[in-house]
Design a protein around this motif. Sequence first.
Motif, PDB file in Angstrom:
ATOM      1  N   SER A  73       0.689  -1.214   0.334  1.00 46.36           N
ATOM      2  CA  SER A  73      -0.261   0.015   0.233  1.00 46.36           C
ATOM      3  C   SER A  73       0.471   1.541  -0.131  1.00 46.36           C
ATOM      4  O   SER A  73       1.318   1.087   0.147  1.00 46.36           O
ATOM      5  CB  SER A  73      -1.090   0.170   1.334  1.00 46.36           C
ATOM      6  OG  SER A  73      -1.474   1.450   1.341  1.00 46.36           O
ATOM      7  N   HIS A  96      -3.434   7.505  -3.578  1.00 48.17           N
ATOM      8  CA  HIS A  96      -2.928   6.150  -2.581  1.00 48.17           C
ATOM      9  C   HIS A  96      -3.228   5.318  -3.737  1.00 48.17           C
ATOM     10  O   HIS A  96      -4.519   5.286  -4.274  1.00 48.17           O
ATOM     11  CB  HIS A  96      -4.035   6.773  -1.549  1.00 48.17           C
ATOM     12  CG  HIS A  96      -4.722   5.020  -0.727  1.00 48.17           C
ATOM     13  ND1 HIS A  96      -3.852   4.682   0.108  1.00 48.17           N
ATOM     14  CD2 HIS A  96      -5.917   4.362  -0.623  1.00 48.17           C
ATOM     15  CE1 HIS A  96      -4.576   4.095   1.075  1.00 48.17           C
ATOM     16  NE2 HIS A  96      -5.089   3.955  -0.227  1.00 48.17           N
ATOM     17  N   ASN A  97      -2.773   3.931  -3.330  1.00 48.05           N
ATOM     18  CA  ASN A  97      -2.963   2.915  -3.775  1.00 48.05           C
ATOM     19  C   ASN A  97      -2.657   2.040  -3.335  1.00 48.05           C
ATOM     20  O   ASN A  97      -1.836   1.999  -2.723  1.00 48.05           O
ATOM     21  CB  ASN A  97      -1.661   2.730  -4.909  1.00 48.05           C
ATOM     22  CG  ASN A  97      -2.783   3.117  -6.751  1.00 48.05           C
ATOM     23  OD1 ASN A  97      -3.931   3.460  -6.584  1.00 48.05           O
ATOM     24  ND2 ASN A  97      -2.196   3.663  -7.825  1.00 48.05           N
ATOM     25  N   GLU A  98      -3.583   0.919  -3.543  1.00 49.38           N
ATOM     26  CA  GLU A  98      -3.436  -0.253  -2.412  1.00 49.38           C
ATOM     27  C   GLU A  98      -3.385  -1.661  -3.711  1.00 49.38           C
ATOM     28  O   GLU A  98      -4.085  -1.986  -4.266  1.00 49.38           O
ATOM     29  CB  GLU A  98      -4.827  -0.944  -1.443  1.00 49.38           C
ATOM     30  CG  GLU A  98      -4.438   0.223  -0.175  1.00 49.38           C
ATOM     31  CD  GLU A  98      -5.585  -0.562   0.711  1.00 49.38           C
ATOM     32  OE1 GLU A  98      -6.723  -1.002  -0.031  1.00 49.38           O
ATOM     33  OE2 GLU A  98      -5.061   0.325   1.620  1.00 49.38           O
ATOM     34  N   TRP A 108       1.930  -1.979 -11.022  1.00 47.04           N
ATOM     35  CA  TRP A 108       2.185  -0.919  -9.896  1.00 47.04           C
ATOM     36  C   TRP A 108       3.091   0.128  -9.706  1.00 47.04           C
ATOM     37  O   TRP A 108       4.019  -0.244  -9.403  1.00 47.04           O
ATOM     38  CB  TRP A 108       2.522  -2.041  -8.940  1.00 47.04           C
ATOM     39  CG  TRP A 108       2.043  -3.044  -8.500  1.00 47.04           C
ATOM     40  CD1 TRP A 108       0.590  -3.779  -8.724  1.00 47.04           C
ATOM     41  CD2 TRP A 108       2.747  -4.752  -8.075  1.00 47.04           C
ATOM     42  NE1 TRP A 108       0.544  -5.280  -8.466  1.00 47.04           N
ATOM     43  CE2 TRP A 108       1.231  -5.183  -7.321  1.00 47.04           C
ATOM     44  CE3 TRP A 108       3.767  -5.175  -7.223  1.00 47.04           C
ATOM     45  CZ2 TRP A 108       1.693  -6.334  -6.754  1.00 47.04           C
ATOM     46  CZ3 TRP A 108       3.914  -6.117  -6.198  1.00 47.04           C
ATOM     47  CH2 TRP A 108       3.023  -6.430  -5.767  1.00 47.04           C
ATOM     48  N   VAL A 122       2.128   4.441  -8.985  1.00 41.81           N
ATOM     49  CA  VAL A 122       0.860   5.903  -8.737  1.00 41.81           C
ATOM     50  C   VAL A 122       2.021   6.935  -9.136  1.00 41.81           C
ATOM     51  O   VAL A 122       2.974   7.472  -9.686  1.00 41.81           O
ATOM     52  CB  VAL A 122       1.369   6.173  -7.685  1.00 41.81           C
ATOM     53  CG1 VAL A 122       0.747   7.063  -6.841  1.00 41.81           C
ATOM     54  CG2 VAL A 122       1.246   4.441  -6.569  1.00 41.81           C
TER      55      VAL A 122
END
Length: 178
Positions: free
Chosen positions: A88, A103-105, A117, A119
């Motif tokens: 995260s 924000h990335n999970e 993967w 941001v």
Amino acid sequence: MGATNFDQPEGPDFQNAGKRPAGTVATLEKKCIEPVIDFEWGSNGSPCNPDEAEYNDPAFCCKWTGYLLAPETSYYTFDCTHWDDGFSFTIYDIDDLESPLAHNEFWNTWGWDKPEWTVNDVELEKGHVYFLDVRHYENEFGAHARLCWFCEDIHTSKEVLPAEVMYVSNPQLSGVES
């Protein structure tokens, strides 16, 4: 930390189909200051105590928090493609710790080094302070984590976030350490 899951929900892929059920707590904890997030733990141990087999639970988690001082005003891409298993990533403007800038999970997209993967397009202002909260969960085997970034105004390729921009305390306050 030892076995924990940051209270993420169970699912068919998360934590090896419930190996670590929701609410599992850490049994061993280590706190330290790391200048960068760039680790190759391998398959035999955890960062808590990699030399003692008694504590070598293949499932573990890490949490890194700290301050980033932007070197240039530009758009940045944060890259977590060299990350196994889940993570995260959250970045906040120091003036607003309630609303993340990004924000990335990727808790539920398990496996090695996924190209998606990243941001993208996080706008940072030169000399401004940002707060990072980065979390990692390792299920088992082949643990590694590397937080990179790219900004075409600064680099020609992605690089690990350098220690020179990372701080333990807000660098705009006096007497802080990087």
